[in-house]
Design a protein around this motif. Sequence first.
Motif, PDB file in Angstrom:
ATOM      1  N   LEU A  69       0.818  -1.217   0.000  1.00  0.00           N
ATOM      2  CA  LEU A  69       0.000   0.000   0.000  1.00  0.00           C
ATOM      3  C   LEU A  69       0.853   1.269   0.000  1.00  0.00           C
ATOM      4  N   SER A  70       2.162   1.133   0.003  1.00  0.00           N
ATOM      5  CA  SER A  70       3.049   2.283   0.190  1.00  0.00           C
ATOM      6  C   SER A  70       2.996   3.297  -0.941  1.00  0.00           C
ATOM      7  N   SER A  71       2.586   2.877  -2.145  1.00  0.00           N
ATOM      8  CA  SER A  71       2.580   3.809  -3.279  1.00  0.00           C
ATOM      9  C   SER A  71       1.251   4.533  -3.475  1.00  0.00           C
ATOM     10  N   PHE A  72       0.263   4.241  -2.632  1.00  0.00           N
ATOM     11  CA  PHE A  72      -1.072   4.819  -2.776  1.00  0.00           C
ATOM     12  C   PHE A  72      -1.092   6.185  -2.104  1.00  0.00           C
ATOM     13  N   THR A  73      -1.082   7.252  -2.898  1.00  0.00           N
ATOM     14  CA  THR A  73      -0.985   8.591  -2.316  1.00  0.00           C
ATOM     15  C   THR A  73      -2.019   9.573  -2.832  1.00  0.00           C
ATOM     16  N   GLU A  74      -2.624   9.317  -4.010  1.00  0.00           N
ATOM     17  CA  GLU A  74      -3.504  10.312  -4.605  1.00  0.00           C
ATOM     18  C   GLU A  74      -4.890   9.739  -4.878  1.00  0.00           C
ATOM     19  N   LEU A  75      -5.844  10.637  -5.085  1.00  0.00           N
ATOM     20  CA  LEU A  75      -7.245  10.277  -5.279  1.00  0.00           C
ATOM     21  C   LEU A  75      -7.404   9.186  -6.333  1.00  0.00           C
ATOM     22  N   TYR A  76      -8.136   8.132  -5.957  1.00  0.00           N
ATOM     23  CA  TYR A  76      -8.503   6.997  -6.809  1.00  0.00           C
ATOM     24  C   TYR A  76      -7.348   6.064  -7.172  1.00  0.00           C
ATOM     25  N   ASP A  77      -6.136   6.261  -6.608  1.00  0.00           N
ATOM     26  CA  ASP A  77      -5.133   5.200  -6.715  1.00  0.00           C
ATOM     27  C   ASP A  77      -5.761   3.931  -6.150  1.00  0.00           C
ATOM     28  N   GLN A  78      -5.701   2.801  -6.889  1.00  0.00           N
ATOM     29  CA  GLN A  78      -6.432   1.619  -6.419  1.00  0.00           C
ATOM     30  C   GLN A  78      -5.862   0.323  -6.974  1.00  0.00           C
ATOM     31  N   GLY A 111     -24.919  -4.527 -14.648  1.00  0.00           N
ATOM     32  CA  GLY A 111     -25.535  -3.503 -15.483  1.00  0.00           C
ATOM     33  C   GLY A 111     -25.330  -2.106 -14.933  1.00  0.00           C
ATOM     34  N   TYR A 112     -25.495  -1.950 -13.626  1.00  0.00           N
ATOM     35  CA  TYR A 112     -25.234  -0.711 -12.915  1.00  0.00           C
ATOM     36  C   TYR A 112     -24.276  -1.006 -11.766  1.00  0.00           C
ATOM     37  N   SER A 113     -23.465  -0.034 -11.402  1.00  0.00           N
ATOM     38  CA  SER A 113     -22.502  -0.198 -10.316  1.00  0.00           C
ATOM     39  C   SER A 113     -23.015   0.437  -9.030  1.00  0.00           C
ATOM     40  N   ASP A 114     -22.676  -0.210  -7.898  1.00  0.00           N
ATOM     41  CA  ASP A 114     -22.764   0.493  -6.619  1.00  0.00           C
ATOM     42  C   ASP A 114     -21.413   0.427  -5.937  1.00  0.00           C
ATOM     43  N   TRP A 115     -21.212   1.294  -4.934  1.00  0.00           N
ATOM     44  CA  TRP A 115     -19.871   1.499  -4.374  1.00  0.00           C
ATOM     45  C   TRP A 115     -19.980   1.630  -2.869  1.00  0.00           C
ATOM     46  N   SER A 116     -19.157   0.878  -2.144  1.00  0.00           N
ATOM     47  CA  SER A 116     -19.092   1.016  -0.693  1.00  0.00           C
ATOM     48  C   SER A 116     -17.652   1.235  -0.272  1.00  0.00           C
ATOM     49  N   LEU A 117     -17.470   2.004   0.819  1.00  0.00           N
ATOM     50  CA  LEU A 117     -16.149   2.373   1.310  1.00  0.00           C
ATOM     51  C   LEU A 117     -16.066   2.208   2.817  1.00  0.00           C
ATOM     52  N   ALA A 118     -14.871   1.869   3.308  1.00  0.00           N
ATOM     53  CA  ALA A 118     -14.600   1.839   4.752  1.00  0.00           C
ATOM     54  C   ALA A 118     -13.165   2.294   4.956  1.00  0.00           C
ATOM     55  N   ALA A 119     -12.979   3.369   5.693  1.00  0.00           N
ATOM     56  CA  ALA A 119     -11.661   3.976   5.857  1.00  0.00           C
ATOM     57  C   ALA A 119     -10.725   3.086   6.681  1.00  0.00           C
ATOM     58  N   VAL A 120      -9.479   2.969   6.201  1.00  0.00           N
ATOM     59  CA  VAL A 120      -8.447   2.208   6.926  1.00  0.00           C
ATOM     60  C   VAL A 120      -7.136   3.002   6.922  1.00  0.00           C
ATOM     61  N   PRO A 121      -7.114   4.206   7.496  1.00  0.00           N
ATOM     62  CA  PRO A 121      -5.885   5.014   7.470  1.00  0.00           C
ATOM     63  C   PRO A 121      -4.718   4.330   8.172  1.00  0.00           C
ATOM     64  N   GLU A 122      -5.023   3.469   9.144  1.00  0.00           N
ATOM     65  CA  GLU A 122      -3.967   2.776   9.888  1.00  0.00           C
ATOM     66  C   GLU A 122      -3.266   1.705   9.058  1.00  0.00           C
ATOM     67  N   TRP A 123      -3.788   1.403   7.877  1.00  0.00           N
ATOM     68  CA  TRP A 123      -3.190   0.381   7.021  1.00  0.00           C
ATOM     69  C   TRP A 123      -2.123   0.942   6.085  1.00  0.00           C
ATOM     70  N   PHE A 124      -1.978   2.238   6.009  1.00  0.00           N
ATOM     71  CA  PHE A 124      -1.063   2.814   5.025  1.00  0.00           C
ATOM     72  C   PHE A 124       0.350   2.262   5.208  1.00  0.00           C
ATOM     73  N   GLY A 125       0.977   1.903   4.081  1.00  0.00           N
ATOM     74  CA  GLY A 125       2.337   1.405   4.097  1.00  0.00           C
ATOM     75  C   GLY A 125       2.470  -0.083   4.308  1.00  0.00           C
ATOM     76  N   GLU A 126       1.380  -0.769   4.597  1.00  0.00           N
ATOM     77  CA  GLU A 126       1.439  -2.196   4.881  1.00  0.00           C
ATOM     78  C   GLU A 126       1.185  -3.029   3.616  1.00  0.00           C
TER      79      GLU A 126
END
Length: 201
Positions: A69-78, A111-126
Motif C-alpha cells: 500500500l506504500s505507493s497509494f498517495t492520490e485520489l482513486y489510486d487503487q 448492469g449498474y454499479s454500486d460502491w461502498s467504502l470503509a476507511a483504513v488510514p492505519e493500514w497505510f504502508g502495509e
Amino acid sequence: MTIKKMDWSAGEWLNKPQSAQKEGDFYKVMPEKGRDFWKKTLYGFEYEDGSALLANWDNNTAVEVSFLLSSFTELYDQAGILLYHGPGQWIKTGVEVNDGIPQLSAVVTDGYSDWSLAAVPEWFGEEVTLRASIIKDAVIIRARTQHHAWRTIRVARFPYPTGNQAGPYTTSPTREGFEVTFTRWDFTSPDQDLHTDPTGE
C-alpha cells in the motif's frame, strides 16, 4: 488447506496496463491514466477498460491477492481483485485513496454499479491481502494486513456457477505514474462460514 500459487505469467490481461514487470516474486504494474471499471450509476459514464490479470476461477475455491500500500498517495489510486463474469457483470474490490486516506472499496456491478467504502488510514504502508470466496449465490469479500486481522468488507450477490475469472486489478483514473507492487496471487480453500475467519496464509 490447498493453495495454488499463481505464477504471474499464468494470467491473461483484460486490458493491458501501461507497464508490467516481474521483480523477483513480485509484480510491478503501472495502469494507464484515465481507465477504470464503472457502469452508469450517478456519473452516467461507463468504463470497463481497467487492467486486470485474470485466470479461470472455480467457485469451490477462494481467490487471494496481496499488494503493498506504500505507493497509494492520490485520489482513486487503487488495486485489489476483479471478479469477472462478463461485460457488465463483475465486482472490483480492494483499496483506493478517497478523501485523502486509504479506503477498503467494493464496486458491485450488474448492469449498474454500486460502491461502498470503509476507511483504513492505519493500514497505510502495509501489505494488504484481499480475499473473495463464494457461498451459495453470494461472494464474501474480506481483507487484512500483516498487522490487522481479517475483516469482512462485503457480502454481495454473485450468482454465476460457471464462466468466472478472477485476479489482480489496478486502475488510476486521474493521474499518471501510479505503480502498484503485487506480492501474491493464490487460489485456495473456500470460506466455510461467514462468521469464521479463513485459515491459511
